[in-house]
Design a protein around this motif. Sequence first.
Motif, mmCIF file in Angstrom:
data_model
loop_
_atom_site.group_PDB
_atom_site.id
_atom_site.type_symbol
_atom_site.label_atom_id
_atom_site.label_comp_id
_atom_site.label_asym_id
_atom_site.label_seq_id
_atom_site.Cartn_x
_atom_site.Cartn_y
_atom_site.Cartn_z
ATOM 1 N N THR A 1 0.806 -1.087 -0.165
ATOM 2 C CA THR A 1 -0.203 0.039 0.190
ATOM 3 C C THR A 1 0.817 1.185 0.008
ATOM 4 N N LEU A 2 1.879 1.210 0.901
ATOM 5 C CA LEU A 2 2.870 2.395 0.934
ATOM 6 C C LEU A 2 3.673 2.320 -0.520
ATOM 7 N N LEU A 3 4.107 1.505 -0.964
ATOM 8 C CA LEU A 3 4.807 1.627 -2.218
ATOM 9 C C LEU A 3 3.955 2.158 -3.360
ATOM 10 N N ALA A 4 2.834 1.835 -3.423
ATOM 11 C CA ALA A 4 1.810 2.173 -4.297
ATOM 12 C C ALA A 4 1.605 3.845 -4.084
ATOM 13 N N ILE A 5 1.480 4.488 -2.852
ATOM 14 C CA ILE A 5 1.224 5.663 -2.617
ATOM 15 C C ILE A 5 2.603 6.555 -3.154
ATOM 16 N N GLU B 1 4.533 5.472 -5.344
ATOM 17 C CA GLU B 1 4.448 5.484 -6.970
ATOM 18 C C GLU B 1 3.752 6.556 -7.397
ATOM 19 N N ARG B 2 2.580 6.725 -6.819
ATOM 20 C CA ARG B 2 1.652 7.770 -7.025
ATOM 21 C C ARG B 2 2.481 8.964 -6.712
ATOM 22 N N GLU B 3 2.791 9.405 -5.998
ATOM 23 C CA GLU B 3 3.573 10.603 -5.669
ATOM 24 C C GLU B 3 4.694 10.880 -6.477
ATOM 25 N N LEU B 4 5.595 9.861 -6.887
ATOM 26 C CA LEU B 4 6.372 9.921 -7.990
ATOM 27 C C LEU B 4 5.794 10.379 -9.407
ATOM 28 N N GLU B 5 4.692 9.857 -9.600
ATOM 29 C CA GLU B 5 4.134 10.128 -10.993
ATOM 30 C C GLU B 5 3.977 11.619 -11.053
ATOM 31 N N PHE C 1 5.294 14.024 -9.344
ATOM 32 C CA PHE C 1 6.835 14.626 -9.410
ATOM 33 C C PHE C 1 7.305 14.514 -10.851
ATOM 34 N N ASP C 2 7.052 13.621 -11.442
ATOM 35 C CA ASP C 2 7.457 13.338 -12.901
ATOM 36 C C ASP C 2 6.836 14.063 -13.829
ATOM 37 N N ARG C 3 5.395 14.354 -13.409
ATOM 38 C CA ARG C 3 4.816 15.442 -14.393
ATOM 39 C C ARG C 3 5.256 16.740 -14.114
ATOM 40 N N GLY C 4 5.950 17.133 -13.324
ATOM 41 C CA GLY C 4 6.499 18.470 -12.930
ATOM 42 C C GLY C 4 5.780 19.279 -12.122
ATOM 43 N N ASP C 5 4.957 18.474 -11.334
ATOM 44 C CA ASP C 5 3.830 19.162 -10.413
ATOM 45 C C ASP C 5 4.604 18.786 -8.863
ATOM 46 N N ARG C 6 3.901 19.252 -7.939
ATOM 47 C CA ARG C 6 4.548 19.260 -6.489
ATOM 48 C C ARG C 6 3.694 17.905 -5.649
ATOM 49 N N PRO C 7 4.462 16.835 -5.509
ATOM 50 C CA PRO C 7 3.894 16.059 -4.519
ATOM 51 C C PRO C 7 3.722 16.254 -3.314
ATOM 52 N N ASP C 8 2.924 15.443 -2.734
ATOM 53 C CA ASP C 8 2.564 15.714 -1.109
ATOM 54 C C ASP C 8 3.830 15.326 -0.438
ATOM 55 N N TYR C 9 4.978 16.014 -0.255
ATOM 56 C CA TYR C 9 6.174 15.797 0.557
ATOM 57 C C TYR C 9 5.900 15.325 2.029
ATOM 58 N N ASP D 1 13.780 10.254 -9.864
ATOM 59 C CA ASP D 1 12.783 9.076 -10.323
ATOM 60 C C ASP D 1 13.665 7.662 -10.237
ATOM 61 N N THR D 2 14.920 7.656 -10.863
ATOM 62 C CA THR D 2 15.348 6.364 -11.063
ATOM 63 C C THR D 2 15.722 5.842 -9.499
ATOM 64 N N ILE D 3 16.361 6.533 -8.732
ATOM 65 C CA ILE D 3 16.383 6.202 -7.214
ATOM 66 C C ILE D 3 14.922 5.497 -6.441
ATOM 67 N N VAL D 4 13.873 6.647 -6.720
ATOM 68 C CA VAL D 4 12.949 6.028 -5.873
ATOM 69 C C VAL D 4 12.153 4.778 -6.594
ATOM 70 N N ARG D 5 12.276 4.873 -7.946
ATOM 71 C CA ARG D 5 11.580 3.779 -8.837
ATOM 72 C C ARG D 5 12.487 2.328 -8.496
ATOM 73 N N ASP D 6 13.678 2.497 -8.437
ATOM 74 C CA ASP D 6 14.683 1.165 -8.050
ATOM 75 C C ASP D 6 14.141 0.944 -6.718
ATOM 76 N N PHE D 7 13.891 1.749 -5.941
ATOM 77 C CA PHE D 7 13.533 1.189 -4.473
ATOM 78 C C PHE D 7 12.180 0.465 -4.522
ATOM 79 N N ILE D 8 11.274 1.046 -5.005
ATOM 80 C CA ILE D 8 10.059 0.265 -5.306
ATOM 81 C C ILE D 8 10.028 -0.867 -5.950
ATOM 82 N N GLU D 9 10.795 -0.948 -6.928
ATOM 83 C CA GLU D 9 10.848 -2.150 -7.721
ATOM 84 C C GLU D 9 11.489 -3.425 -7.092
ATOM 85 N N GLN D 10 12.512 -3.058 -6.337
ATOM 86 C CA GLN D 10 13.334 -4.043 -5.291
ATOM 87 C C GLN D 10 12.575 -4.471 -4.125
#
Length: 187
Positions: free
Chosen positions: A15-19, A21-25, A27-35, A111-120
Motif C-alpha cells: 500500500t505504501l509503495l503504491a502511494i 509510486e503515485r506521488e512519484l508520478e 513529481f514526474d509530471r513536474g507538479d509538486r507531490p505531497d512531501y 525518479d530512478t532512485i525512487v523507482r529502483d527502491f519500489i521495484e526492489q
Amino acid sequence: MIIERLSQEHRNIETLLAILERELEVFDRGDRPDYEVIRAVLSYFEVYPEVYHHPQEDRVFAKLKARDPAAAAKIGDLAREHQKGAERLRRVAHAIDSVLADREVLRQNVDTIVRDFIEQERRHMMMEDRDFFPAALKALKPQDWTEIASAVTGLKDPLFSDVAEERFDALRAHILRLEREAEAERK
C-alpha cells in the motif's frame, strides 16, 4: 501466526509503495507531490521494517537454515537483502531531502532512485511470499514458532495498528482518502 502477520505486513508495505509510486508520478509530471506524505512513508520504512519486520524474518530464516539448509540456500542471504533494502531507502531519503532543500538534482535521478527502491522492495517481498514463507511453514516445528514468537517484542506497527503514532496521521488520512476514492470508482 507469525507468517500470516508477516504476509499482512507485506500487503501494508505494498500500500505504501503504491502511494510512493503515485506521488512519484506527480513529481514526474513536474507538479509538486505531497512531501509530507512521502516523508511519512519513508519514516515508516525507517522505523517499522528495520526495527520489527526484518528482524522477525531473520529469526524465521535462522530457524529455516537449521532445519532445512538446502531450502535456505535457495533463498540466499536474507540479512544481506534486508541490508541492501535499507541502503536503497537511505538513497531515497537523501534524494527527497535534496529536492526539499532545493539542491540541484536531476528529476530523472530522483525518479530512478525512487523507482529502483519500489521495484526492489516488490521483488524482495514477492520472493519471500513465494519461496521463503512456504519453505519456513514446511520446515519449522511448533517449538521453533514458539521460540520466534517469544523473542518478538510487543512492538506495534506505528501506522497499521490501533496504537498508531501521531507522526503518521497525515499518511493514514491519505491512505483512507485513497481507499475511499477507489471504493467510489468501483461503484
